[in-house]
Design an enzyme around this catalytic site. Structure first.
Site, PDB file in Angstrom:
ATOM      1  N   GLU A  82      44.714  29.474  56.725  1.00 39.89           N
ATOM      2  CA  GLU A  82      45.606  30.623  56.902  1.00 39.89           C
ATOM      3  C   GLU A  82      45.640  31.124  58.345  1.00 39.89           C
ATOM      4  O   GLU A  82      46.538  31.892  58.718  1.00 39.89           O
ATOM      5  CB  GLU A  82      45.209  31.769  55.964  1.00 39.89           C
TER       6      GLU A  82
ATOM      7  N   HIS B 235      39.549  27.832  57.234  1.00 38.14           N
ATOM      8  CA  HIS B 235      40.601  28.832  57.140  1.00 38.14           C
ATOM      9  C   HIS B 235      41.954  28.242  57.542  1.00 38.14           C
ATOM     10  O   HIS B 235      42.376  28.375  58.684  1.00 38.14           O
ATOM     11  CB  HIS B 235      40.308  29.995  58.093  1.00 38.14           C
TER      12      HIS B 235
ATOM     13  N   ILE C 125      34.589  29.307  60.627  1.00 40.54           N
ATOM     14  CA  ILE C 125      33.983  30.525  61.170  1.00 40.54           C
ATOM     15  C   ILE C 125      32.810  30.917  60.265  1.00 40.54           C
ATOM     16  O   ILE C 125      33.014  31.340  59.131  1.00 40.54           O
ATOM     17  CB  ILE C 125      34.996  31.674  61.240  1.00 40.54           C
TER      18      ILE C 125
ATOM     19  N   CYS D 244      36.327  29.884  52.699  1.00 43.00           N
ATOM     20  CA  CYS D 244      35.099  30.328  53.365  1.00 43.00           C
ATOM     21  C   CYS D 244      34.284  31.224  52.430  1.00 43.00           C
ATOM     22  O   CYS D 244      33.667  30.734  51.504  1.00 43.00           O
ATOM     23  CB  CYS D 244      35.427  31.000  54.704  1.00 43.00           C
TER      24      CYS D 244
END
Length: 203
Positions: A183, A181, A139, A81
């Site tokens: 993670e 993302h 996001i 990101c």
């Protein structure tokens, strides 16, 4: 090589989640806030967060130029990101004074998928990770508008407003970047992919 030591740039963003994902991918994960900490790692993850803030903090903490030097020397880096934006040679919709680490011959558009309330999750077909899509969390995510000849496109998403697709994962040499993302999910395959990159670079 022995177990790779991978730093996570710990100036801003979702640092803890990357540390956990890297450990799950059989790497030794450490926070990096100072140039001397950067010198002790084999590779680096630049996490999600706010790219303009991250850029300012990297300059303030004296990390921007050391990271650039390590990138030029071949250190593997993975950006998610905001980290993707930090690895881009060119950015669109950034601040006029915004600096990046650079290294990937691509043009990235900030906040391309929309604002916070337009965040979404999607399965992502990721080249080299098997038939099962990667769980991607987007996001305020960027996308890649253009890549140079040396950039490998690893994943794309269909555009919501037409027949085109949006590039959301790329690799150039030892540099890897995703719009999303991984993670933030229990799927650690992208981190495992990066750990294999680090191991190959160290041979």
């Amino acid at each position: 090589m022995s177990t790779p030591v991978i730093g996570v740039l710990a100036l801003q963003g979702d640092v803890r989640e990357h540390l956990i994902a890297l450990a799950a991918a059989d790497a030794i994960a450490r926070e990096v806030r100072r140039p001397e900490e950067l010198a002790d790692v084999d590779a680096l993850v630049i996490p999600g967060g706010e790219s303009t803030t991250m850029s300012k903090l990297a300059l303030l903490f004296g990390l921007m130029e050391p990271v650039r030097e390590r990138v030029r020397a071949g250190m593997p880096v993975y950006g998610t990101c905001a980290g993707m934006i930090m690895l881009a040679d060119k950015i669109l919709d950034g601040r006029d004074d915004q600096e990046t680490v650079g290294g990937i011959d691509m043009t990235v558009r900030r906040n391309a998928f929309g604002r916070q309330n337009e965040s979404f999750e999607s399965g992502v077909a990721f080249d080299g990770l098997g038939e099962e899509p990667v769980h991607g969390v987007f996001i305020r995510a960027p996308w890649v508008e253009e890549v140079g000849a040396g950039v490998q496109v690893l994943a794309e998403l269909p555009a919501a407003d037409g027949p085109d697709s949006r590039i959301v994962a790329v690799r150039q040499g030892n540099l890897l970047a995703t719009s999303f993302h991984p993670e933030l999910t229990g799927d650690h395959r992208v981190h495992e992919y990066f750990v294999r990159m680090v191991e190959s670079a160290g041979r």
